[in-house]
Each structure stands twice: as structure tokens, then as C-alpha cells.
Design a protein around this motif. Sequence first.
Motif, PDB file in Angstrom:
ATOM      1  N   SER A   1      28.996  43.985  53.443  1.00 11.52           N
ATOM      2  CA  SER A   1      28.516  44.896  54.484  1.00 11.52           C
ATOM      3  C   SER A   1      27.508  45.890  53.921  1.00 11.52           C
ATOM      4  O   SER A   1      26.530  46.248  54.589  1.00 11.52           O
ATOM      5  N   MET A   2      27.703  46.329  52.661  1.00 11.00           N
ATOM      6  CA  MET A   2      26.755  47.258  52.052  1.00 11.00           C
ATOM      7  C   MET A   2      25.408  46.581  51.811  1.00 11.00           C
ATOM      8  O   MET A   2      24.343  47.147  52.094  1.00 11.00           O
ATOM      9  N   PHE A   3      25.424  45.338  51.306  1.00 14.31           N
ATOM     10  CA  PHE A   3      24.179  44.622  51.048  1.00 14.31           C
ATOM     11  C   PHE A   3      23.417  44.344  52.339  1.00 14.31           C
ATOM     12  O   PHE A   3      22.189  44.433  52.385  1.00 14.31           O
ATOM     13  N   VAL A   4      24.111  43.995  53.386  1.00 11.20           N
ATOM     14  CA  VAL A   4      23.458  43.749  54.668  1.00 11.20           C
ATOM     15  C   VAL A   4      22.799  45.022  55.181  1.00 11.20           C
ATOM     16  O   VAL A   4      21.656  45.010  55.668  1.00 11.20           O
TER      17      VAL A   4
ATOM     18  N   ILE B   1      51.843  47.257  47.628  1.00  8.52           N
ATOM     19  CA  ILE B   1      50.812  46.935  46.637  1.00  8.52           C
ATOM     20  C   ILE B   1      50.153  45.621  47.046  1.00  8.52           C
ATOM     21  O   ILE B   1      50.823  44.585  47.102  1.00  8.52           O
ATOM     22  N   PRO B   2      48.863  45.612  47.341  1.00  2.88           N
ATOM     23  CA  PRO B   2      48.221  44.374  47.806  1.00  2.88           C
ATOM     24  C   PRO B   2      48.127  43.335  46.698  1.00  2.88           C
ATOM     25  O   PRO B   2      48.084  43.658  45.508  1.00  2.88           O
ATOM     26  N   THR B   3      48.061  42.083  47.110  1.00  2.00           N
ATOM     27  CA  THR B   3      47.905  40.993  46.154  1.00  2.00           C
ATOM     28  C   THR B   3      46.452  40.896  45.696  1.00  2.00           C
ATOM     29  O   THR B   3      45.556  41.529  46.268  1.00  2.00           O
ATOM     30  N   ALA B   4      46.216  40.074  44.647  1.00  2.00           N
ATOM     31  CA  ALA B   4      44.855  39.912  44.123  1.00  2.00           C
ATOM     32  C   ALA B   4      43.926  39.311  45.174  1.00  2.00           C
ATOM     33  O   ALA B   4      42.748  39.680  45.267  1.00  2.00           O
ATOM     34  N   VAL B   5      44.439  38.394  45.974  1.00  2.00           N
ATOM     35  CA  VAL B   5      43.613  37.777  47.022  1.00  2.00           C
ATOM     36  C   VAL B   5      43.181  38.820  48.045  1.00  2.00           C
ATOM     37  O   VAL B   5      42.021  38.846  48.486  1.00  2.00           O
TER      38      VAL B   5
ATOM     39  N   ASP C   1      39.002  42.171  50.378  1.00  2.00           N
ATOM     40  CA  ASP C   1      38.569  43.486  50.847  1.00  2.00           C
ATOM     41  C   ASP C   1      37.294  43.926  50.130  1.00  2.00           C
ATOM     42  O   ASP C   1      36.373  44.479  50.756  1.00  2.00           O
ATOM     43  N   ALA C   2      37.223  43.673  48.802  1.00  2.00           N
ATOM     44  CA  ALA C   2      36.019  44.049  48.050  1.00  2.00           C
ATOM     45  C   ALA C   2      34.810  43.247  48.515  1.00  2.00           C
ATOM     46  O   ALA C   2      33.704  43.792  48.650  1.00  2.00           O
ATOM     47  N   TRP C   3      34.993  41.950  48.782  1.00  2.00           N
ATOM     48  CA  TRP C   3      33.884  41.110  49.237  1.00  2.00           C
ATOM     49  C   TRP C   3      33.352  41.592  50.582  1.00  2.00           C
ATOM     50  O   TRP C   3      32.140  41.661  50.801  1.00  2.00           O
ATOM     51  N   ILE C   4      34.236  41.949  51.478  1.00  2.00           N
ATOM     52  CA  ILE C   4      33.805  42.433  52.795  1.00  2.00           C
ATOM     53  C   ILE C   4      33.035  43.739  52.662  1.00  2.00           C
ATOM     54  O   ILE C   4      31.989  43.940  53.300  1.00  2.00           O
TER      55      ILE C   4
END
Length: 235
Positions: A192-195, A176-180, A185-188
Amino acid sequence: MNRLRGDTLKMCSVKTREIDSNRDSIPDKFHLEVELPLAAVESVTKVDALVFFRTQLQNKAKIVMESAVHISYDSGSAGAGLYTSGNMVFTQTYPLPVKGGYVTMYSNTDLLDPSKISRASEGDIRTILEQISERNLTMTYVPELTHWTPVVDSASASTFTLTADIKIPTTDIVYIPTAVEVLRDAWIKYLSMFVLVGFFLEKLCSFVYFHQIVETKMLVETVGSNIGVPHFKRF
């Protein structure tokens, strides 16, 4: 355990060795050799063995647990030895939690605790395998090569030798990944989608303006007139 088995118990000679091929301080293979003395009227036609390990995960999900793998082979004819080589595979049912330090799994439910065994059936292989099957984290032995050495002269067969090379392959661990990690991962992904979307929008606008595809109306106000004169221009 020895007392419960009574006269059926035979003492074995057990030799083990850890092999670290790439010298990273992590064992890559375990070499096991068991010698069982035999009487003149005794023979071995089947092997059932449980090999216990202390398993430790040290990256991300840090856990320590007792594990066991089952080695089984049935020949039907008397043999002088069995050689087997295979992989010890780590399996899990659900993801592991990530905590700060090491966590000892199943500390209250040992697979084999002689102090709690009152009957021989409580310490047999089937009972231990049933306990292993109820766990989320288990180790499974998957044989690749097996060779059974038959007995040539039953009168001269005084020992049975079990030799096992148990390799430890690289395994993916689900945790289970941590909040960080989730935010990173969400920011990346969003970045990438916005770019990508911005790149295509810029190309689309440049194409529309350069080829003057859309017709627009521009209102120009002249001096001394309250009414603007419309001018049409293509963009």
C-alpha cells in the motif's frame, strides 16, 4: 470441605441454565438461582458467592481453563433475596501464544481442590481470590443492575434466594501472531505504501514535464563536426 465447615454449612438448592440468544451454539448468558433455607432465628445481610466456569477459547488462541467470578453485595439489613445482572469480562495481562491444538491452562493449580485442603481457611473465598489475581487470564463479574429484597416479616422468611443473570459480551483477545500473519500484514502495508508513493511520483513527473518547469540542455552532434551544438529546451 463440608466436614471442615461443620455446623455452619447449609445445603443450598442450585439451578443453572445456559441461554443462547442468537443460536450460534455459544452461550450468551448464564442464569443462576440459589435457594438457601433459613431457620427462624437466621437472616442474611450480605452475599459472597463464587461461581465456577469452564472457559474455552476456540479461535486463534485455543485454550481451556477453569475460571471463577465473584458476586458480592452487602446490604446491612436482612433480606429475602438478591437479584443481580452483569457481564462476565475476560481479562489478560500479556498476549496468548498461538499453538496447533487446545492448551489446558493452570492444569496443575486448581482454584478449588478438596483433596488438597486440610484447613477451612485454605478453601475460603479470600484464598481463592488471591489465586485468581495471580493468573494472567481471569474472568471478572461486572454488575450492572442489583436489587435487594428486604424482609417484610422475619417470622415468615424461610429461604433466601440469589438470582444472577451473567452475560458474556464480545471481548477482544490479544495473542501473539504467527509468522504467516506477520509476513502477510507487512506485505499489505509495504504494498500500500509503494502504490501511494508511485501514484504521487507519477503525478509529480507529469506536472513537471507538462508545465516545463525544469530547464535541461540537450547536446546535438552535427554531420562533419566533432563538436556538438548545445540546444536548450524546457521540460
